[in-house]
Write a protein that holds these residues in place. Structure first.
Motif, PDB file in Angstrom:
ATOM      1  N   ASN A 210     -14.807 -11.622   2.227  1.00  0.00           N
ATOM      2  CA  ASN A 210     -14.880 -11.592   0.768  1.00  0.00           C
ATOM      3  C   ASN A 210     -14.236 -12.823   0.129  1.00  0.00           C
ATOM      4  OD1 ASN A 210     -15.987  -8.830  -0.150  1.00  0.00           O
ATOM      5  ND2 ASN A 210     -14.549  -8.300   1.471  1.00  0.00           N
ATOM      6  N   PHE A 211     -13.693 -13.713   0.962  1.00  0.00           N
ATOM      7  CA  PHE A 211     -13.026 -14.911   0.454  1.00  0.00           C
ATOM      8  C   PHE A 211     -13.775 -16.170   0.883  1.00  0.00           C
ATOM      9  CE2 PHE A 211      -9.780 -11.679   1.014  1.00  0.00           C
ATOM     10  CZ  PHE A 211      -9.019 -11.776  -0.135  1.00  0.00           C
ATOM     11  N   ARG A 212     -13.551 -17.208   0.112  1.00  0.00           N
ATOM     12  CA  ARG A 212     -14.027 -18.529   0.499  1.00  0.00           C
ATOM     13  C   ARG A 212     -12.927 -19.527   0.243  1.00  0.00           C
ATOM     14  NH1 ARG A 212     -19.723 -20.684  -1.561  1.00  0.00           N
ATOM     15  NH2 ARG A 212     -20.320 -18.893  -0.302  1.00  0.00           N
ATOM     16  N   PRO A 213     -12.456 -20.258   1.248  1.00  0.00           N
ATOM     17  CA  PRO A 213     -12.760 -20.079   2.668  1.00  0.00           C
ATOM     18  C   PRO A 213     -12.159 -18.776   3.184  1.00  0.00           C
ATOM     19  CG  PRO A 213     -10.920 -21.581   2.405  1.00  0.00           C
ATOM     20  CD  PRO A 213     -11.431 -21.304   1.025  1.00  0.00           C
ATOM     21  N   PRO A 214     -12.788 -18.165   4.180  1.00  0.00           N
ATOM     22  CA  PRO A 214     -12.255 -16.897   4.688  1.00  0.00           C
ATOM     23  C   PRO A 214     -10.935 -17.112   5.420  1.00  0.00           C
ATOM     24  CG  PRO A 214     -14.074 -17.644   6.044  1.00  0.00           C
ATOM     25  CD  PRO A 214     -14.031 -18.559   4.869  1.00  0.00           C
ATOM     26  N   PRO A 215      -9.936 -16.276   5.146  1.00  0.00           N
ATOM     27  CA  PRO A 215      -8.682 -16.367   5.909  1.00  0.00           C
ATOM     28  C   PRO A 215      -8.901 -15.833   7.320  1.00  0.00           C
ATOM     29  CG  PRO A 215      -8.623 -14.486   4.444  1.00  0.00           C
ATOM     30  CD  PRO A 215      -9.908 -15.215   4.132  1.00  0.00           C
ATOM     31  N   LYS A 216      -7.881 -15.954   8.154  1.00  0.00           N
ATOM     32  CA  LYS A 216      -8.002 -15.512   9.537  1.00  0.00           C
ATOM     33  C   LYS A 216      -7.753 -14.014   9.697  1.00  0.00           C
ATOM     34  CE  LYS A 216      -6.636 -19.981  11.475  1.00  0.00           C
ATOM     35  NZ  LYS A 216      -5.651 -20.693  12.344  1.00  0.00           N
ATOM     36  N   VAL A 217      -7.339 -13.361   8.623  1.00  0.00           N
ATOM     37  CA  VAL A 217      -6.973 -11.943   8.706  1.00  0.00           C
ATOM     38  C   VAL A 217      -7.621 -11.164   7.571  1.00  0.00           C
ATOM     39  CG1 VAL A 217      -4.770 -12.404   9.845  1.00  0.00           C
ATOM     40  CG2 VAL A 217      -4.883 -12.353   7.345  1.00  0.00           C
ATOM     41  N   ASP A 218      -7.703  -9.853   7.750  1.00  0.00           N
ATOM     42  CA  ASP A 218      -8.147  -8.989   6.667  1.00  0.00           C
ATOM     43  C   ASP A 218      -6.995  -8.740   5.706  1.00  0.00           C
ATOM     44  OD1 ASP A 218     -10.731  -8.724   7.655  1.00  0.00           O
ATOM     45  OD2 ASP A 218     -10.192  -7.021   8.928  1.00  0.00           O
ATOM     46  N   SER A 219      -7.333  -8.210   4.539  1.00  0.00           N
ATOM     47  CA  SER A 219      -6.338  -7.997   3.498  1.00  0.00           C
ATOM     48  C   SER A 219      -6.371  -6.553   3.033  1.00  0.00           C
ATOM     49  CB  SER A 219      -6.615  -8.928   2.305  1.00  0.00           C
ATOM     50  OG  SER A 219      -6.680 -10.283   2.711  1.00  0.00           O
ATOM     51  N   SER A 220      -5.368  -6.176   2.265  1.00  0.00           N
ATOM     52  CA  SER A 220      -5.314  -4.856   1.647  1.00  0.00           C
ATOM     53  C   SER A 220      -4.664  -4.977   0.280  1.00  0.00           C
ATOM     54  CB  SER A 220      -4.511  -3.869   2.506  1.00  0.00           C
ATOM     55  OG  SER A 220      -5.276  -3.373   3.574  1.00  0.00           O
ATOM     56  N   VAL A 221      -5.108  -4.120  -0.635  1.00  0.00           N
ATOM     57  CA  VAL A 221      -4.518  -4.062  -1.962  1.00  0.00           C
ATOM     58  C   VAL A 221      -3.574  -2.858  -2.007  1.00  0.00           C
ATOM     59  CG1 VAL A 221      -4.942  -3.849  -4.440  1.00  0.00           C
ATOM     60  CG2 VAL A 221      -6.545  -5.137  -2.994  1.00  0.00           C
ATOM     61  N   VAL A 222      -2.359  -3.088  -2.489  1.00  0.00           N
ATOM     62  CA  VAL A 222      -1.305  -2.078  -2.488  1.00  0.00           C
ATOM     63  C   VAL A 222      -0.764  -1.902  -3.902  1.00  0.00           C
ATOM     64  CG1 VAL A 222       1.066  -1.643  -1.716  1.00  0.00           C
ATOM     65  CG2 VAL A 222      -0.642  -2.433  -0.084  1.00  0.00           C
ATOM     66  N   ARG A 223      -0.443  -0.672  -4.251  1.00  0.00           N
ATOM     67  CA  ARG A 223       0.179  -0.372  -5.546  1.00  0.00           C
ATOM     68  C   ARG A 223       1.655  -0.064  -5.318  1.00  0.00           C
ATOM     69  NH1 ARG A 223      -1.594   1.571 -10.634  1.00  0.00           N
ATOM     70  NH2 ARG A 223      -0.041   2.810 -11.738  1.00  0.00           N
ATOM     71  N   ILE A 224       2.520  -0.738  -6.059  1.00  0.00           N
ATOM     72  CA  ILE A 224       3.965  -0.594  -5.935  1.00  0.00           C
ATOM     73  C   ILE A 224       4.539  -0.116  -7.261  1.00  0.00           C
ATOM     74  CG2 ILE A 224       6.134  -1.803  -5.464  1.00  0.00           C
ATOM     75  CD1 ILE A 224       4.498  -3.829  -3.822  1.00  0.00           C
ATOM     76  N   GLU A 225       5.184   1.036  -7.251  1.00  0.00           N
ATOM     77  CA  GLU A 225       5.805   1.585  -8.460  1.00  0.00           C
ATOM     78  C   GLU A 225       7.310   1.721  -8.245  1.00  0.00           C
ATOM     79  OE1 GLU A 225       3.902   5.054 -10.216  1.00  0.00           O
ATOM     80  OE2 GLU A 225       2.188   4.743  -8.882  1.00  0.00           O
ATOM     81  N   PRO A 226       8.121   0.937  -8.951  1.00  0.00           N
ATOM     82  CA  PRO A 226       9.582   1.034  -8.792  1.00  0.00           C
ATOM     83  C   PRO A 226      10.075   2.447  -9.087  1.00  0.00           C
ATOM     84  CG  PRO A 226       8.983  -0.924 -10.061  1.00  0.00           C
ATOM     85  CD  PRO A 226       7.731  -0.110  -9.917  1.00  0.00           C
ATOM     86  N   ARG A 227      11.031   2.894  -8.292  1.00  0.00           N
ATOM     87  CA  ARG A 227      11.596   4.233  -8.487  1.00  0.00           C
ATOM     88  C   ARG A 227      12.511   4.238  -9.705  1.00  0.00           C
ATOM     89  NH1 ARG A 227      10.429   7.581  -4.331  1.00  0.00           N
ATOM     90  NH2 ARG A 227       9.909   6.640  -2.311  1.00  0.00           N
ATOM     91  N   ARG A 228      12.401   5.291 -10.475  1.00  0.00           N
ATOM     92  CA  ARG A 228      13.253   5.491 -11.654  1.00  0.00           C
ATOM     93  C   ARG A 228      13.786   6.919 -11.605  1.00  0.00           C
ATOM     94  NH1 ARG A 228      11.242   1.891 -16.054  1.00  0.00           N
ATOM     95  NH2 ARG A 228       9.398   0.814 -15.314  1.00  0.00           N
ATOM     96  N   PRO A 229      15.081   7.123 -11.477  1.00  0.00           N
ATOM     97  CA  PRO A 229      16.091   6.091 -11.215  1.00  0.00           C
ATOM     98  C   PRO A 229      16.115   5.718  -9.746  1.00  0.00           C
ATOM     99  CG  PRO A 229      17.117   8.241 -11.265  1.00  0.00           C
ATOM    100  CD  PRO A 229      15.657   8.464 -11.589  1.00  0.00           C
ATOM    101  N   LEU A 230      16.859   4.659  -9.425  1.00  0.00           N
ATOM    102  CA  LEU A 230      17.018   4.266  -8.035  1.00  0.00           C
ATOM    103  C   LEU A 230      17.907   5.270  -7.307  1.00  0.00           C
ATOM    104  CD1 LEU A 230      17.565   0.426  -8.445  1.00  0.00           C
ATOM    105  CD2 LEU A 230      15.623   1.532  -7.333  1.00  0.00           C
ATOM    106  N   PRO A 231      17.735   5.420  -6.013  1.00  0.00           N
ATOM    107  CA  PRO A 231      18.577   6.345  -5.248  1.00  0.00           C
ATOM    108  C   PRO A 231      20.056   5.959  -5.377  1.00  0.00           C
ATOM    109  CG  PRO A 231      16.700   5.612  -3.944  1.00  0.00           C
ATOM    110  CD  PRO A 231      16.720   4.764  -5.173  1.00  0.00           C
TER     111      PRO A 231
END
Length: 353
Positions: free
Chosen positions: A196-217
């Motif tokens: 899906n990229f040009r130029p193609p990288p050597k590895v596959d990718s993933s999309v990740v969702r990051i939600e900060p914890r509220r409150p922190l431990p």
């Protein structure tokens, strides 16, 4: 990294030189694989990323590595404003040219510089297609940002993404997994193939969702990292074997004697101290290194406890046995397990920083 829909490459059918002589051009600008510059050429993926980000019309969006602005344009269409941080001055000029004189020009602020060295302004959400070599330090830089943002939707190298979301018992479960998940809820959204990229990288990718914890431990983060470092030094060894090591016992006893003499316990960090500590976790954890993971499945060996004083050694092992951790392995422990183990050690006066 540059994200976005691929503009048609300029071609000359009558012979002679053409921009299409190199497959790595966009808008006449050559992209460098060595700098992590790969163009996301699938417009459906861009739409999916924006949709999964849950952007509101009132959101200020941070984009990292906008490239020539294809993803940027989509973000400008749905959000209140976009702050784009770009290292390459050529891409900065292209962004400015692309949106100059358009309704989006007033909604876009471009910061030229290294995102890891830049002071980031306020933002509600981060959407980024980043150079993979900065994955770990960038993740923890974002998590140290104050005030906390709502979420970040980031494309990572697939193996790094899988480490971020790995659960106890998974092969890729490691110190990165534990530290990141202590600070945020992390979910895998979608896999992106290299083609899906040009130029193609050597590895596959993933999309990740990051939600900060509220409150922190409510943990002391320096102590937490000290404990986790020991536990994941050989993640498939039992904790009883790991804590019999001479170096571990010596370090813990030194802390114990010092704090006992001063009648002190390590304080819980305030927000500023926690932020400063978390911001360097990325370098400490590393990206994809598995040097601190024991994945070979070997049987436990008796560690050399050397000259460690038997009284203190028995105190440490007593904490492990009393909590039922002596025969447990870090590779199978949950966040709650690590929090509980740290509390047990601290209650006994044993500290890791």
């Amino acid at each position: 990294m540059a994200g976005g829909k691929m503009r048609k490459e300029r071609t000359q059918r009558g012979g002679g030189a053409a921009a299409s002589a190199s497959p790595h051009f966009q808008g006449g600008i050559p992209f460098h694989k060595s700098k992590g510059q790969h163009i996301l050429k699938n417009p459906l993926l861009i739409d999916s990323i924006v949709q999964k980000s849950g952007i509101k019309s009132t959101d200020t969006i941070l984009e990292i590595g906008p490239g020539t602005g294809n993803l940027t344009k989509k973000l400008l269409e749905v959000g209140k404003s976009v702050i784009a941080v770009e290292l390459d001055p050529r891409m900065v000029l292209e962004l400015q040219r692309r949106f100059q004189g358009t309704p989006y020009s007033s909604k876009l602020k471009v910061i030229q510089g290294d995102v890891l060295k830049s002071d980031l302004p306020y933002f509600d959400i981060c959407v980024a297609n980043i150079p993979y070599q900065i994955s770990s330090p960038l993740t923890f830089k974002l998590l140290s940002h104050r005030p906390l943002f709502r979420c970040a939707v980031i494309m990572f190298q697939r193996e790094f993404a899988m480490r971020l979301v790995a659960q106890p018992g998974d092969t890729l479960y490691c110190r990165l997994s534990v530290n990141a998940q202590l600070l945020a809820r992390i979910n895998h959204l979608l896999k992106v193939g290299r083609n899906n990229f040009r130029p193609p990288p050597k590895v596959d990718s993933s999309v990740v969702r990051i939600e900060p914890r509220r409150p922190l431990p409510p943990v002391n983060f320096k102590e937490w990292d000290g404990l986790v470092r020991i536990c994941f030094n050989r993640k498939n060894k039992t904790l009883g074997a790991l804590f019999r090591q001479k170096t571990v016992l010596s370090m813990l006893e030194k802390n114990y004697r010092t704090l006992q003499a001063l009648q002190l316990v390590p304080p819980v960090e305030d927000a500023a101290e926690m932020s400063a500590f978390v911001s360097v976790l990325g370098d400490a954890v590393g990206d994809l290194s598995i040097a601190d993971d024991d994945d070979n499945g070997e049987d436990d060996v008796q560690m050399d406890d050397g000259d460690a004083k038997s009284g203190f050694k028995e105190m440490v092992l007593g904490v492990l046995k009393g909590g039922g951790f002596d025969d447990k392995r870090a590779s199978k422990l949950t966040q709650s397990d690590f929090v509980h183990l740290l509390a047990l050690f601290n209650k006994a006066g044993i500290h890791f920083s």
